[in-house]
Design an enzyme around this catalytic site. Sequence first.
Site, mmCIF file in Angstrom:
data_model
loop_
_atom_site.group_PDB
_atom_site.id
_atom_site.type_symbol
_atom_site.label_atom_id
_atom_site.label_comp_id
_atom_site.label_asym_id
_atom_site.label_seq_id
_atom_site.Cartn_x
_atom_site.Cartn_y
_atom_site.Cartn_z
ATOM 1 N N HIS A 15 3.845 -104.301 -12.530
ATOM 2 C CA HIS A 15 4.984 -103.879 -11.730
ATOM 3 C C HIS A 15 5.352 -102.423 -12.024
ATOM 4 C CE1 HIS A 15 9.507 -104.263 -10.839
ATOM 5 N NE2 HIS A 15 8.897 -104.418 -9.679
ATOM 6 N N HIS A 57 10.724 -96.063 -6.874
ATOM 7 C CA HIS A 57 11.385 -97.329 -6.551
ATOM 8 C C HIS A 57 12.698 -97.122 -5.799
ATOM 9 C CE1 HIS A 57 14.083 -100.783 -7.273
ATOM 10 N NE2 HIS A 57 12.977 -101.477 -7.115
#
Length: 247
Positions: A15, A57
């Site tokens: 991730h 992100h």
Amino acid sequence: MKLARPHKGFQIIAHRGLSRRYPENTKLAYQAALSQHIDMLEIDLHMTKDGVLVGIHDDTIDRTSNGKGAIKDLTLDQLRSFQFANQLDYTLGISIMTFDEILTLCKNYSKTLLIEVKKPKIYAGIKETLIQKIKYHPFPNNRIIVQSFDQSFIKALHQEIPYIHLGVLISKRKYWLKQPLFHEIAQYADYVNPNYQLVNRKFIQRAHEHHLKVMPYTVNDIQTAKKLIQLGVDGVITDIPNEIFKL
């Protein structure tokens, strides 16, 4: 380091790169993850003011850089003037990466690229830009999965590039009291990837009945991973891929 897998097809997804050890969504984190025994590298995409896809992100640079501002309001040149180190060490000189640069980096590895498109509705033309990059960059299409919380965006991608694997992200906020419409999602996607707290046997059973694979996020401890494996998930998205399956 060895990694234990419950079955051959089980997928280990890093991730935002190896994001517990290095600044997330940076070259350092990506390279560290790609050198591990992972199956997929997960990245996040936003689009700059001048139409460049970049790996980050948040929709602002406030948390992960020494600057401030929204991605959509900054050009790539402006973003390059800031250092991205998650407030760890801005002397490292880490710049934001473009999607082109990420594809070029990952092309030399055998890993699949799991691409999350963040908030596509706030970026005019992001779908077309992404499609062009996927079509014309030499990165293999069979090693690309695009996912998003925005189901209409994923459905639109399926209509234009049906040969690309696609996934729908399932949030706890929206689906805590109800399950997704698996039969509808299966018409345009291959994966239904939920917050790990939403996963139960019924969720897995219904997804698999519609030939959807389930890779929950973000699984960061061994006991949670073991429980999910027992339930029958097809993989896990984790910040600690190098630790979670230690033997």
